[in-house]
Design a protein around this motif. Sequence first.
Motif, PDB file in Angstrom:
ATOM      1  N   GLY A  97      57.979  72.076   5.641  1.00 17.98           N
ATOM      2  CA  GLY A  97      56.544  71.982   5.379  1.00 17.98           C
ATOM      3  C   GLY A  97      56.058  73.060   4.428  1.00 17.98           C
ATOM      4  O   GLY A  97      55.201  72.804   3.575  1.00 17.98           O
ATOM      5  N   ILE A  98      56.588  74.266   4.570  1.00 18.09           N
ATOM      6  CA  ILE A  98      56.205  75.358   3.665  1.00 18.09           C
ATOM      7  C   ILE A  98      56.631  75.037   2.237  1.00 18.09           C
ATOM      8  O   ILE A  98      55.854  75.200   1.282  1.00 18.09           O
ATOM      9  N   LEU A  99      57.843  74.548   2.076  1.00 19.41           N
ATOM     10  CA  LEU A  99      58.338  74.203   0.745  1.00 19.41           C
ATOM     11  C   LEU A  99      57.550  73.037   0.141  1.00 19.41           C
ATOM     12  O   LEU A  99      57.215  73.053  -1.041  1.00 19.41           O
ATOM     13  N   MET A 100      57.250  72.023   0.965  1.00 22.48           N
ATOM     14  CA  MET A 100      56.493  70.878   0.453  1.00 22.48           C
ATOM     15  C   MET A 100      55.067  71.269   0.092  1.00 22.48           C
ATOM     16  O   MET A 100      54.482  70.728  -0.857  1.00 22.48           O
ATOM     17  N   GLY A 101      54.492  72.185   0.837  1.00 22.96           N
ATOM     18  CA  GLY A 101      53.127  72.599   0.552  1.00 22.96           C
ATOM     19  C   GLY A 101      53.004  73.521  -0.631  1.00 22.96           C
ATOM     20  O   GLY A 101      51.965  73.526  -1.313  1.00 22.96           O
ATOM     21  N   TYR A 102      54.064  74.280  -0.910  1.00 25.31           N
ATOM     22  CA  TYR A 102      53.988  75.306  -1.958  1.00 25.31           C
ATOM     23  C   TYR A 102      54.568  74.826  -3.288  1.00 25.31           C
ATOM     24  O   TYR A 102      54.028  75.162  -4.351  1.00 25.31           O
ATOM     25  N   TYR A 103      55.630  74.035  -3.221  1.00 22.62           N
ATOM     26  CA  TYR A 103      56.275  73.559  -4.441  1.00 22.62           C
ATOM     27  C   TYR A 103      56.003  72.068  -4.605  1.00 22.62           C
ATOM     28  O   TYR A 103      56.420  71.261  -3.769  1.00 22.62           O
ATOM     29  N   SER A 104      55.352  71.700  -5.690  1.00 25.41           N
ATOM     30  CA  SER A 104      54.963  70.301  -5.889  1.00 25.41           C
ATOM     31  C   SER A 104      56.178  69.391  -6.044  1.00 25.41           C
ATOM     32  O   SER A 104      56.158  68.243  -5.604  1.00 25.41           O
ATOM     33  N   PHE A 105      57.252  69.893  -6.674  1.00 27.62           N
ATOM     34  CA  PHE A 105      58.419  69.040  -6.882  1.00 27.62           C
ATOM     35  C   PHE A 105      59.118  68.722  -5.557  1.00 27.62           C
ATOM     36  O   PHE A 105      59.662  67.625  -5.379  1.00 27.62           O
ATOM     37  N   ILE A 168      45.583  83.971  -3.543  1.00 25.09           N
ATOM     38  CA  ILE A 168      46.720  83.838  -4.467  1.00 25.09           C
ATOM     39  C   ILE A 168      46.400  84.480  -5.807  1.00 25.09           C
ATOM     40  O   ILE A 168      47.237  85.178  -6.402  1.00 25.09           O
ATOM     41  N   GLU A 169      45.179  84.281  -6.292  1.00 27.41           N
ATOM     42  CA  GLU A 169      44.785  84.862  -7.579  1.00 27.41           C
ATOM     43  C   GLU A 169      44.767  86.384  -7.513  1.00 27.41           C
ATOM     44  O   GLU A 169      45.164  87.071  -8.474  1.00 27.41           O
ATOM     45  N   ALA A 170      44.329  86.918  -6.385  1.00 24.18           N
ATOM     46  CA  ALA A 170      44.329  88.373  -6.224  1.00 24.18           C
ATOM     47  C   ALA A 170      45.747  88.923  -6.237  1.00 24.18           C
ATOM     48  O   ALA A 170      46.020  89.974  -6.840  1.00 24.18           O
ATOM     49  N   ALA A 171      46.668  88.208  -5.587  1.00 24.13           N
ATOM     50  CA  ALA A 171      48.065  88.648  -5.573  1.00 24.13           C
ATOM     51  C   ALA A 171      48.669  88.585  -6.971  1.00 24.13           C
ATOM     52  O   ALA A 171      49.416  89.486  -7.379  1.00 24.13           O
ATOM     53  N   LEU A 172      48.327  87.531  -7.724  1.00 25.89           N
ATOM     54  CA  LEU A 172      48.826  87.413  -9.094  1.00 25.89           C
ATOM     55  C   LEU A 172      48.272  88.537  -9.972  1.00 25.89           C
ATOM     56  O   LEU A 172      48.980  89.093 -10.825  1.00 25.89           O
ATOM     57  N   THR A 173      47.029  88.882  -9.756  1.00 28.40           N
ATOM     58  CA  THR A 173      46.399  89.964 -10.524  1.00 28.40           C
ATOM     59  C   THR A 173      47.108  91.291 -10.274  1.00 28.40           C
ATOM     60  O   THR A 173      47.243  92.129 -11.186  1.00 28.40           O
ATOM     61  N   LEU A 174      47.587  91.467  -9.050  1.00 32.34           N
ATOM     62  CA  LEU A 174      48.286  92.708  -8.707  1.00 32.34           C
ATOM     63  C   LEU A 174      49.758  92.681  -9.110  1.00 32.34           C
ATOM     64  O   LEU A 174      50.499  93.614  -8.814  1.00 32.34           O
ATOM     65  N   GLY A 175      50.170  91.599  -9.762  1.00 34.07           N
ATOM     66  CA  GLY A 175      51.531  91.536 -10.283  1.00 34.07           C
ATOM     67  C   GLY A 175      52.552  90.945  -9.342  1.00 34.07           C
ATOM     68  O   GLY A 175      53.761  91.104  -9.557  1.00 34.07           O
ATOM     69  N   ALA A 176      52.122  90.248  -8.306  1.00 34.92           N
ATOM     70  CA  ALA A 176      53.065  89.661  -7.354  1.00 34.92           C
ATOM     71  C   ALA A 176      53.775  88.467  -7.988  1.00 34.92           C
ATOM     72  O   ALA A 176      53.184  87.703  -8.755  1.00 34.92           O
ATOM     73  N   ASP A 180      57.062  86.532  -3.727  1.00 37.62           N
ATOM     74  CA  ASP A 180      56.262  87.474  -2.933  1.00 37.62           C
ATOM     75  C   ASP A 180      54.989  86.821  -2.422  1.00 37.62           C
ATOM     76  O   ASP A 180      54.568  87.071  -1.289  1.00 37.62           O
ATOM     77  N   ILE A 181      54.360  85.995  -3.266  1.00 32.14           N
ATOM     78  CA  ILE A 181      53.138  85.304  -2.846  1.00 32.14           C
ATOM     79  C   ILE A 181      53.431  84.376  -1.668  1.00 32.14           C
ATOM     80  O   ILE A 181      52.674  84.306  -0.701  1.00 32.14           O
ATOM     81  N   LEU A 182      54.567  83.668  -1.762  1.00 35.16           N
ATOM     82  CA  LEU A 182      54.941  82.748  -0.683  1.00 35.16           C
ATOM     83  C   LEU A 182      55.148  83.487   0.631  1.00 35.16           C
ATOM     84  O   LEU A 182      54.635  83.076   1.681  1.00 35.16           O
TER      85      LEU A 182
END
Length: 271
Positions: A97-105, A168-176, A180-182
Amino acid sequence: MLFTAIYKNCNIKNGRGIMKLLRNLLLPILGVILWEIFAIYLNNPVIIPRVESVLNVLFHPWEGILGTGNLVENTVISIKRVISGFIVAGCVAIPLGILMGYYSFVNDLFDTVIELLRPIPPLAWVPLALAWFGIGEASMLFIIFIGAFFPILINTISGVKGVPKPLIEAALTLGAKSKDILIKVVIPASSPSILTGLRVGAGIAWMCVVAAEMLPGSDAGLGYLIMYAYSLSRMDVVIAAMAVIGLIGLILDRGLRFIEDRYFKWRSMMK
């Protein structure tokens, strides 16, 4: 003054707790009263037994029942089966479920198959379970697995997809990085939804154990006890076993709900 205020506060809390307990017990008590009235009126224990006969079975759980062991032994066997099937279902459904929810492919790969299989009732899998695994424990565990798998999976996918984008955007801004985000953002944020899936899956697993223990080759468990007692017209044993299943299911649900309320209070703050 301080002690007076504390005393009044405690009294208010205790009063609210008592009222809540009374509200929770009102319908069950009313149901038992109506049950006893109908049992006395019909005077036919094959249709509906007296409350006292059911309580007699429940209050003597160590006594043998119809040559199938006692109530405790059959309950323990059912609990072991439910836990085994439930754990396997969780170990498969949560990562998927985590993989299906996070990765569209990954979602595109599995979504069609999942949606085709999900509406099929667990009982419809019985013939295939017997053909694949034969008569025995494996078939029972498979039915329990099927019952618990899809609720856990769907709630996990929903939880992952429902993670607020600002996190997620905040984590990306901090360079994650994506990994790491997952691990550090998505999984913790989706944990309440995953726990909800576990609660639903646990309830359905308990429903499925009765069907699983009615399969050929079963000679113990609450489901087997229910069917065997029915064949002998012992409805007091049937209802007692049903009551045990309901009680254990309630305890399991309340335990998971306690975890949710204790460790995921922040969820309400995010809404």
